[in-house]
Design a protein around this motif. Structure first.
Motif, PDB file in Angstrom:
ATOM      1  N   SER A 333       1.112  -1.239   0.277  1.00 45.72           N
ATOM      2  CA  SER A 333       0.082   0.114  -0.182  1.00 45.72           C
ATOM      3  C   SER A 333       0.756   1.527  -0.349  1.00 45.72           C
ATOM      4  N   SER A 334       2.267   0.846   0.161  1.00 42.77           N
ATOM      5  CA  SER A 334       2.802   2.439  -0.102  1.00 42.77           C
ATOM      6  C   SER A 334       3.884   2.168  -1.282  1.00 42.77           C
ATOM      7  N   LYS A 335       4.501   3.666  -1.809  1.00 42.01           N
ATOM      8  CA  LYS A 335       5.333   3.653  -2.981  1.00 42.01           C
ATOM      9  C   LYS A 335       6.815   3.123  -1.986  1.00 42.01           C
ATOM     10  N   PRO A 336       7.650   3.072  -3.050  1.00 38.23           N
ATOM     11  CA  PRO A 336       8.767   2.762  -1.656  1.00 38.23           C
ATOM     12  C   PRO A 336       9.733   3.759  -1.993  1.00 38.23           C
ATOM     13  N   SER A 337      10.497   3.512  -0.342  1.00 35.85           N
ATOM     14  CA  SER A 337      10.870   4.981  -0.072  1.00 35.85           C
ATOM     15  C   SER A 337      11.884   4.054   0.552  1.00 35.85           C
ATOM     16  N   VAL A 338      13.122   5.143   0.627  1.00 31.18           N
ATOM     17  CA  VAL A 338      14.474   4.222   0.437  1.00 31.18           C
ATOM     18  C   VAL A 338      14.507   4.252   2.581  1.00 31.18           C
ATOM     19  N   GLY A 339      15.281   2.712   2.734  1.00 35.28           N
ATOM     20  CA  GLY A 339      15.582   3.141   4.459  1.00 35.28           C
ATOM     21  C   GLY A 339      16.236   1.862   4.548  1.00 35.28           C
ATOM     22  N   ALA A 340      16.959   1.808   5.664  1.00 32.78           N
ATOM     23  CA  ALA A 340      17.582   0.594   5.819  1.00 32.78           C
ATOM     24  C   ALA A 340      16.963  -0.602   6.075  1.00 32.78           C
ATOM     25  N   SER A 341      17.811  -2.204   5.785  1.00 37.50           N
ATOM     26  CA  SER A 341      17.814  -3.493   5.433  1.00 37.50           C
ATOM     27  C   SER A 341      17.995  -3.775   7.170  1.00 37.50           C
ATOM     28  N   ASN A 342      18.904  -4.526   7.444  1.00 35.77           N
ATOM     29  CA  ASN A 342      19.222  -4.834   7.835  1.00 35.77           C
ATOM     30  C   ASN A 342      20.693  -4.003   8.885  1.00 35.77           C
ATOM     31  N   LEU A 343      19.848  -3.549   9.434  1.00 32.10           N
ATOM     32  CA  LEU A 343      21.947  -2.268   9.738  1.00 32.10           C
ATOM     33  C   LEU A 343      22.462  -3.742  11.280  1.00 32.10           C
TER      34      LEU A 343
END
Lengths: 447, 460
Positions: A333-343
């Protein structure tokens, strides 16, 4: 239809409606949540859910439509809706699919063990977690004990011809225990997570909840001071998550990160190394590709205290003249956004005891509240509520509550004197492999 | 409006109770959403969605069994009811006759947002952008976002409840980043309600003006002081203090598990005699209002503090039954995929007759916390924390320099007892409240309120 077919169909229908390019992200899964209380099931929820999100690009104009109706007419409505919505968007020269889509060779992220557990056995596990917490002397209540698991399938299709699919399993449990009564009551949380219930140790989870609550019995408000602070694993993870957010290239390009323009600069002490590892064998967020079909990978973010890289997706990389780091997060339900995977906070060599000994006189923080309201990602100012123990002459002393710890992100990172050796995956701040941190100096406000 | 015909609902409930249980319920929902945002003066990310499905629960003793399904097809609803009933091992339970669902009361919607062209929504954002950029040279970045939601809800249960609700919400928010030299500050302002497009169409520029004013003011802010001091809390979003410090502790699930400092305190004098507060899900067009809660109980104004005495907790059906009382219309859920739990609606202190200036003049040195960025509480201990997004020093009874980086920490019971003045300027603001992984709209409000002493955590 299945989500893989639904995703390909959505892309075809979007192109037929006039989209220049398109992708579609489908998710379906089954999940179970058991809540137990006083040795009995309080609630049991078992269900499947699915959904599809379609993203279109028309001459740089982009839009998203999502829904749960995966019939051909349902998907047709999504494709039409997305193409229509794109008309109000302003053109963005950097918008578009990744130049090269693909799937990385990811470690196994779906455990066959999950299917071998029936519901009764999972309920027993939850009860064992609660018992382990309740049994400890001094525990007055275990408010909440949860066991939950999920089996999720993700399918992504785009108009460059990429078709990707993966299945992921996850299981976690936690307990929330109280020590003391009335105004003296203190709380403790114990957690455990893995890819299946066999990875969870109910004794450890319940025991941790009890230990954390018991350690805070008799907590009082400390005197206001400036002193060394040790952040335990839970708290270090929350801060790592927050820092990960400020390293998003999107936040940087939009002028919303204090780290804008500081690549290659020293932003932390040499003790600090932070990595975004989308392929870590034990990482909860590990997957072959990100939310727009770029392969997941391992990206050092802070090395020897130097800011090595931001997190990039296709759009920000195009705008910044970089390569994507496979950092597009997405739900249907959301457009892609920049974010971490596993930190991953690279662990050091000192035990928690060593860190406290090195702190001398200070505070061990075991819980923080108000992180989202107490930290300004643009200016870096931070002031959050905290609970923990005093450190006196290098030893753990009296418990403390109702205080705040304050600093700013860069000062805090630069005054990390040592990183603890006990690394552990914790579900705070996203998916974080965290280790305790010794900070040279922070403001502690109490009475 | 029909999502589930009553005859089908009856059949689903019969299947759900086939193997025992005292209570069964079906909650059906059809929801549409649309949002669009503006950043760097460009309209981006318009998008919408449509979700439709139902959740079925059966209660047997103290245990609840729950399942949900996407779509409302008869065979899917029966399948989920059968699957939920599998967990039970008892005698078949009965279902009362169900009528067509009734909608007890609605909220006035002049212009359905779904009927308004997307281009007009984009225009609102452009207008906010222009206004904010015109507020001063130091304005560096402007983001504006518009969101609307429309939910059609039906609830049927085995006790004969058949209720329906139409819910329309709109929200317009502006975030401004101001920059001068090394200083970067953020200001935010949001307007929202259970209302139609008219709410955001009326003077949207005012939202941008406020956001810009906050960011620009902070550029001159000094570091916040540390230590205990009197605090005057602003109206509107300042009410998040009541929400966190008191409201969560009144939710009956926490109370019944002795996980609230307010457990066993009904009838106790917890505040000065001029302190009265409500949770009111019926308040016309307020952000946290609905016609019914998510269990079909009509929303109502619930008096929680009367003349300083604690008079009521907040109940859903399950917890009300356990306490031998009636639901207060606080059984809420995020969607058909979630179980209802006791939640606040719009929670606020009732107005008194002081003016905000009176409250401030009565403070020697302290903090004026106009608004918060958010807050959090641990209901079991009552310990809370709030980030002050706009605050000023009070020196000799006068508002002086703006401060940045202030956090308030305290304990709910102590803070409530410490309320020593309430003004008359009640306002209700839009909040999102998270609990058990469910995020729902909740209205927070109050007039200006003064608290004798709170711990301010600053960096100065």
């Amino acid at each position: 239809m299945g989500i893989d077919t639904a995703a390909s169909t959505a892309v075809e229908l979007a192109l037929a409606q006039g989209a220049g390019s398109a992708d579609a992200f489908g998710v379906e899964g089954e999940d179970l949540t058991v809540r137990v209380y006083e040795g009995e099931v309080e609630s049991l929820s078992e269900a499947g859910a699915r959904g599809l999100g379609v993203r279109v690009f028309i001459d740089g104009r982009t839009a998203l439509a999502y829904g749960t109706d995966l019939t051909e007419p349902g998907i047709g409505a999504l494709a039409r809706g997305a193409v229509e919505a794109a008309q109000v968007s302003d053109p963005d020269e950097y918008a578009g699919l990744p130049e090269r889509s693909g799937a990385a060779d990811a470690p196994p992220i779906s455990s066959p063990e999950l299917a071998r557990w029936d519901t009764e056995r999972k309920i027993d596990l939850a009860k064992a977690v609660e018992r382990a917490a309740r049994e400890r002397d001094g525990i007055s209540q275990v408010e909440d004990t949860i066991y939950a698991d999920s089996q999720t399938r993700v399918a992504l299709a785009n108009s460059t011809g990429f078709r990707g699919e993966y299945e992921q399993t996850a299981a976690y449990a936690y307990a929330y225990a109280f020590a003391g009564e009335g105004a003296e009551l203190m709380t403790g949380l114990g957690v455990g997570a893995g890819r299946d219930p066999a990875a969870l140790d109910p004794e450890a989870i319940g025991g941790e909840a009890a230990e954390r609550a018991l350690a805070l019995r008799g907590a009082t408000k400390p005197a206001t001071r400036r002193c060394p602070v040790v952040l335990d694993t839970f708290v270090a993870a929350s801060f790592a998550g927050l820092i990960g957010g400020t390293l998003s290239a999107d936040a940087v390009q939009r002028g919303r990160s204090l780290f804008a323009g500081r690549e290659g600069e020293e932003i932390a002490s040499k003790a600090v190394a932070l990595v975004d590892d989308g392929l870590h064998p034990d990482g909860p967020a590990t997957a072959p590709f990100d939310g727009e079909g770029s392969p997941r990978r391992r990206t050092p973010l802070i090395e020897n205290g130097v800011l090595a890289s931001f997190l990039w997706d296709a759009r920000t990389a195009r705008k910044g003249g970089r390569e994507t780091t496979g950092s597009a997060s997405r739900s249907y339900s959301s457009k892609p956004s920049v974010g971490a995977s596993n930190l991953v906070i690279e662990p050091g060599t000192d035990t928690l005891e060593d860190l406290c000994a090195a702190a001398g006189n200070g505070v061990l923080v075991t819980h923080v509240t108000g992180l989202h309201s107490g930290v300004n990602p643009v200016s870096g100012t931070l002031s959050v509520g905290a609970t923990g123990r005093l450190i006196e002459n290098g030893q753990l002393g009296a418990p403390v509550r109702e205080m705040t710890i304050a600093s700013d992100l860069v000062s805090m990172l630069k005054s990390v004197r040592a990183v603890g050796s006990q690394g552990r995956w914790v579900p705070f701040g996203g998916s974080v492999m965290a280790a305790p941190l010794l900070i040279e100096s922070m403001s502690v406000s109490g009475s | 409006m029909t999502l589930v015909p009553p005859a089908l609902a009856e059949k689903v409930l019969e299947h759900a109770l086939a193997r025992g249980g005292e209570f069964a319920e079906i909650y059906a929902e059809d929801r549409h959403g649309f949002s669009v945002s503006l950043d760097d003066s460009k309209i981006e990310g318009p998008g919408g969605g449509h979700e439709r499905g139902a959740g079925v629960r059966v209660v047997s003793g103290d245990a609840t069994y729950f399942g949900h399904v996407d779509g409302l097809a008869e065979e899917d609803l029966i399948r989920v009811a059968d699957s939920v009933s599998q967990a039970l091992r008892g005698e078949r339970g009965g279902v009362q006759d169900l009528s067509d669902p009734t909608a007890p009361h609605g909220h006035a919607i002049a212009t359905a947002p779904g009927d308004v062209e997307a281009a007009r929504k984009a225009e609102l954002l452009r207008l906010c952008d222009e206004r904010a950029r015109g507020a001063g040279d130091a304005v560096d970045q402007v983001t504006a976002s518009y969101a609307e939601g429309h939910r059609e809800v039906e609830v049927f249960n085995s006790d004969g409840v058949a209720a329906a609700d139409l819910r329309t919400r709109v929200r317009l928010g502006v975030q401004v980043i101001a920059r001068r030299g090394d200083r970067v500050e953020t200001g935010m302002q949001t307007r929202g309600g259970h209302a139609g497009f008219e709410l955001v169409e009326t003077d949207p520029g005012q939202i941008a003006d406020e956001a810009a004013r906050k960011a620009l003011t902070l550029l001159d802010a000094v570091d916040a002081p540390s230590g205990q001091m009197p605090v005057v809390v602003g109206n509107g979003f300042g009410g998040v203090l009541l929400h966190e410090a008191v409201g969560h502790g009144l939710e009956s699930d926490a109370v019944q598990k002795r996980a609230s400092v307010y457990a066993g305190r009904i009838g106790d004098q917890l505040a000065e005699p001029f302190v009265t507060a409500y949770d009111d899900g019926h308040k016309a067009n307020a952000w946290g209002s609905d016609g019914i809660d998510d269990e079909g109980t009509p929303t109502q104004p619930t008096l929680i503090l009367e003349d300083g005495r604690l008079v009521s907790y907040l109940y859903d059906l399950l917890r009300a039954k356990k306490d031998g009382t009636a639901s207060t219309g606080n059984g809420r859920r995020m969607s058909f995929r979630h179980l209802p739990i006791p939640r606040m609606t719009n929670t606020y202190f009732a107005p008194c007759d002081a003016s905000p200036e009176d409250l401030i003049a009565g403070v020697g040195n302290g903090l004026y916390a106009v608004s918060f960025g958010g807050g959090q509480v641990e209901p079991a201990t009552g310990d809370f924390v709030f980030g002050v997004s706009e605050g000023y020093l009070i020196e000799d009874g006068k508002v002086t320099a703006p401060v940045r980086g202030a956090t308030l920490v305290g304990n709910g019971i102590d803070a409530l007892a410490g309320v020593d003045g309430i003004a008359g300027d009640l306002d209700i603001a839009t909040g999102f409240c998270g609990k058990d992984g469910q995020s729902i709209p909740a209205g927070v409000g109050q007039p200006h309120v003064r608290i004798r002493a709170l711990t301010v955590g600053g960096t100065a």
